[in-house]
Design a protein around this motif. Structure first.
Motif, short mmCIF file in Angstrom:
data_model
loop_
_atom_site.label_atom_id
_atom_site.label_comp_id
_atom_site.label_asym_id
_atom_site.label_seq_id
_atom_site.Cartn_x
_atom_site.Cartn_y
_atom_site.Cartn_z
N VAL A 30 8.93 7.37 -2.44
CA VAL A 30 8.27 8.68 -3.65
C VAL A 30 9.31 9.05 -4.32
O VAL A 30 10.16 9.03 -3.86
CB VAL A 30 7.61 9.40 -2.66
CG1 VAL A 30 7.25 10.66 -3.79
CG2 VAL A 30 6.52 8.98 -1.43
N ILE B 218 5.63 4.84 -4.71
CA ILE B 218 4.74 5.68 -4.53
C ILE B 218 5.01 6.61 -6.40
O ILE B 218 6.11 7.61 -5.32
CB ILE B 218 4.47 6.06 -4.47
CG1 ILE B 218 4.07 5.15 -2.90
CG2 ILE B 218 3.63 7.42 -3.97
CD1 ILE B 218 3.53 5.92 -1.27
N TRP C 254 2.23 1.98 -6.22
CA TRP C 254 0.93 2.92 -5.99
C TRP C 254 1.16 4.55 -7.27
O TRP C 254 1.81 5.48 -6.82
CB TRP C 254 0.78 3.31 -4.94
CG TRP C 254 -0.39 3.48 -4.59
CD1 TRP C 254 -1.56 3.78 -5.15
CD2 TRP C 254 -0.45 4.20 -3.11
NE1 TRP C 254 -2.33 3.47 -4.40
CE2 TRP C 254 -2.51 4.64 -2.91
CE3 TRP C 254 0.07 4.69 -1.86
CZ2 TRP C 254 -2.81 4.81 -2.15
CZ3 TRP C 254 -1.04 4.80 -0.64
CH2 TRP C 254 -1.88 4.99 -1.11
#
Lengths: 223, 223
Positions: free
Chosen positions: A91, A153, A177
């Motif tokens: 992330v 992400i 993403w």
């Protein structure tokens, strides 16, 4: 030829495939070896023809009277969606949304495991969120390489999204993403999938405002 | 006539409106009173004509040479999206996703405040998530009524989604933000907006699987 089948599958079929899994797993648990397209269609509120098309497009066809083999369907969908082979992901952006996603265990059932977060705020470095370390963004390329990470992400502010996407692509990330409100531009061979929560909420609340105003207007006019 | 303007605004315009806010707020902070559509278009990677159309559709037009009034744009968008008037919302489903959303502070800037969660697991009752209480689902109708809640966020398993949506609608909820993988059916006057994370992830990972297999195939064939 598998990759050719895969590439021809429509976007909407791919988006529907996860829907089948809970009912297939329930059927498996109940000891059923096969399931009819009519039953799947009814449970999911879909058209029977569409169900057969979805399953045929990943290479699984049913047999008259017998229906579709349950275990084969489960394995076929898992293989198609890559759920049989969990991908590690990083992330980028350890703010509220990044922390929320890192704490959400539900992705692992869908083949995605968040293994670390990156940020540029030194006060966050070395902390852990749901057991996952927050590291400084400058270490991202090295760790992507060392850990063979393919998915990033993005949960940074929209204004930083493109710069961070550039860093990720340069580091060798193959799929992004994108949870930021910004559109990002990447080379053709990089996969981008976007979830725009602010946009979705905008639709919800503007419609709520709109209907409330219409009601007020009718009340004022005694309609 | 405001509600008539509102209803004619396109879905894609509504979804883009949140994009304008960060740059408008930056302009306001920098002391700029007006901003050109060309500058907004460039910053956001949009077409200038589209920017003018977006802003005109919420009733704000620019002036030649002067551009658009910054403060008026901010207020206009906030009013249109209901961000000037924060709505309280309940989350139904205190699982991983419900907890993640309850802990995400970012929604408040977008006019949504989560004030409580509901579940049917007695071991969760009375606990707090990010300061918000988890209550039993049977108390939902009473609390919706007492607290004038209009929005419910659904984070239950797909298989329970329709039943829970029915409970919410019956209790007087006017808008459902559906994070479950299931489609739900509601009366015409109820607003539903869906965020399907599993579907989005399915697209991402199937494309990743597909390109990985294509690469493997080329390698095997020495292409």
């Amino acid at each position: 030829m598998e990759e050719i089948i895969q590439e021809s599958v429509s976007y909407s079929t791919i988006r529907r495939l996860p829907l089948y899994m809970p009912l297939l797993k329930a059927a498996l648990d109940a000891g059923e070896q096969s399931i009819s397209s009519a039953k799947m269609a009814e449970t999911l509120g879909l058209d029977t023809v569409l169900v057969r098309k979805d399953l045929a497009s990943i290479g699984i066809t049913g047999q008259a009277r017998l229906g579709f083999p349950v275990r084969e369907l489960i394995e076929g969908i898992e293989r198609f969606l890559g759920w049989d082979n969990i991908s590690d992901a990083f992330v980028i952006g350890a703010g509220n949304l990044g922390r929320a996603l890192a704490g959400y265990a539900g992705f692992e059932a869908h083949g995605l495991k968040i293994v670390g977060l990156f940020d540029n705020d030194p006060t966050k470095f070395g902390k852990f969120i749901a057991g996952k370390p927050v590291m400084e963004l400058s270490k991202f390329p090295h760790l992507v390489h060392r850990m063979h990470i393919q998915i990033a992400i993005l949960t940074v502010p929209g204004i930083d999204a493109q710069a961070v996407a550039d860093v990720a692509v340069e580091a060798g990330i193959r799929a992004l993403w994108n949870f930021t409100p910004a559109k990002i531009t990447v080379p053709e061979n990089i996969i981008v999938e976007r979830v725009d929560l602010a946009a979705s909420l905008a639709v919800l609340s503007s419609r709520l405002v709109s209907t409330a105003r219409a009601a007020e207007y009718r009340q004022q006019k005694n309609l």
